[in-house]
Motif scaffolding. Structure first.
Motif, short mmCIF file in Angstrom:
data_model
loop_
_atom_site.label_atom_id
_atom_site.label_comp_id
_atom_site.label_asym_id
_atom_site.label_seq_id
_atom_site.Cartn_x
_atom_site.Cartn_y
_atom_site.Cartn_z
N SER A 12 2.19 28.53 3.41
CA SER A 12 2.29 28.09 2.02
C SER A 12 1.12 27.21 1.64
O SER A 12 0.57 27.31 0.54
CB SER A 12 3.61 27.35 1.81
OG SER A 12 3.70 26.84 0.50
N SER B 119 -1.40 28.03 -1.46
CA SER B 119 -1.49 27.12 -2.62
C SER B 119 -2.80 26.34 -2.64
O SER B 119 -3.24 25.89 -3.69
CB SER B 119 -0.31 26.14 -2.64
OG SER B 119 -0.44 25.16 -1.64
N SER C 158 1.51 22.43 -9.01
CA SER C 158 1.83 23.64 -8.25
C SER C 158 0.79 23.97 -7.20
O SER C 158 1.11 24.54 -6.15
CB SER C 158 1.99 24.83 -9.20
OG SER C 158 0.80 25.02 -9.96
N ASP C 159 -0.47 23.62 -7.45
CA ASP C 159 -1.53 23.94 -6.50
C ASP C 159 -1.87 22.76 -5.58
O ASP C 159 -2.77 22.86 -4.74
CB ASP C 159 -2.79 24.41 -7.22
CG ASP C 159 -3.39 23.34 -8.13
OD1 ASP C 159 -2.65 22.42 -8.56
OD2 ASP C 159 -4.60 23.40 -8.38
N GLN D 251 7.99 28.04 -2.29
CA GLN D 251 7.06 27.32 -3.17
C GLN D 251 7.12 27.86 -4.59
O GLN D 251 7.28 27.12 -5.56
CB GLN D 251 5.63 27.44 -2.62
CG GLN D 251 4.54 26.89 -3.52
CD GLN D 251 4.52 25.38 -3.60
OE1 GLN D 251 5.23 24.70 -2.86
NE2 GLN D 251 3.71 24.83 -4.48
N ASP D 252 7.02 29.16 -4.71
CA ASP D 252 7.05 29.78 -6.04
C ASP D 252 8.39 29.57 -6.73
O ASP D 252 8.45 29.30 -7.93
CB ASP D 252 6.75 31.28 -5.94
CG ASP D 252 5.31 31.56 -5.53
OD1 ASP D 252 4.46 30.64 -5.62
OD2 ASP D 252 5.03 32.70 -5.10
N CYS E 103 8.68 25.97 -8.05
CA CYS E 103 7.77 25.73 -9.18
C CYS E 103 8.21 26.47 -10.44
O CYS E 103 8.05 25.97 -11.55
CB CYS E 103 6.34 26.12 -8.80
SG CYS E 103 5.56 24.97 -7.63
N GLU E 104 8.79 27.64 -10.25
CA GLU E 104 9.16 28.46 -11.41
C GLU E 104 10.59 28.21 -11.90
O GLU E 104 10.86 28.36 -13.10
CB GLU E 104 9.00 29.94 -11.06
CG GLU E 104 7.56 30.35 -10.81
CD GLU E 104 7.43 31.73 -10.19
OE1 GLU E 104 8.45 32.46 -10.14
OE2 GLU E 104 6.32 32.07 -9.76
#
Length: 198
Positions: free
Chosen positions: A32, A36, A164-165, A175-176, A179-180
């Motif tokens: 991850s 990222s 997010s990055d 992770q996604d 964040c989403e």
């Protein structure tokens, strides 16, 4: 003197046990983190935009040799104890050397013993004393320390932004997903390049 932005950048988990190749928990976040670009992007943010923050804070997690702070731990804290991670005075607990260039502008707050950076630390007091209203989070692990700290900050009335990055998790999916789907429930999510501090 610059105009205050009432914004602080909070760095979580930038320690050798996560980010050094020989770190005990490096493999947990390796994929991850690579995707990222958490480390490279955080360093770029510090290099290019450190002055936009009123405070830059680091909250390392540290334990004594016998982990006496952890009574019947479960989950990630049990794993930390079982593998011997983040022992005070050991290589793994040290802040990563990549942050050495910024140590003069980073305020380190000791005392973190669990998932939430506010727990057992004077983080809230420091933020209040400096008139901080907006907390920007960077670091790892997204689904654990970042989320628990972000939720607590929101409960305390701070505006919360997760980069997010500049964060990483145990998997790319995790992770996604956070964040989403999770972070937008109590804060905002953006990349370091689109962060607006005001």
């Amino acid at each position: 003197m610059k105009n205050p932005t009432r914004t602080a950048l909070l760095l979580i988990g930038f320690q050798n046990d996560y980010f050094a190749k020989e770190g005990i928990l490096h493999s947990v976040i390796e994929e991850s983190s690579r995707v990222s670009g958490v480390l490279q992007n955080t360093l770029a943010l510090l290099e290019e935009s450190a002055e936009q923050f009123d405070l830059i804070i680091s909250t390392p997690i540290l334990f004594t040799d016998g982990y006496s702070e952890l009574v019947d731990p479960v989950g990630i804290l049990r794993t930390i104890k079982d593998v011997g991670a983040f022992k005070a005075g050991q290589f793994g607990s040290e802040t990563i050397p990549e942050l050495d260039a910024y140590k003069d502008i980073i305020t380190e707050i000791p005392g973190k013993r669990g998932l939430n950076a506010f727990s057992n630390t004077h983080l809230e007091a420091l933020l209040r004393e400096n008139g901080i209203e907006h907390l920007v989070l960077a670091g790892t692990v997204t689904s654990i320390c970042i989320d628990s700290t972000g939720r607590h900050a929101a409960d305390l009335g701070f505006k919360v932004t997760i980069l997010s990055d500049c964060t990483s998790s145990r998997t790319i999916f995790e992770q996604d997903f956070y964040c989403e789907n999770v972070f937008p429930l109590y804060g905002s999510v953006c990349s370091s390049s689109t962060l607006k501090v005001a």
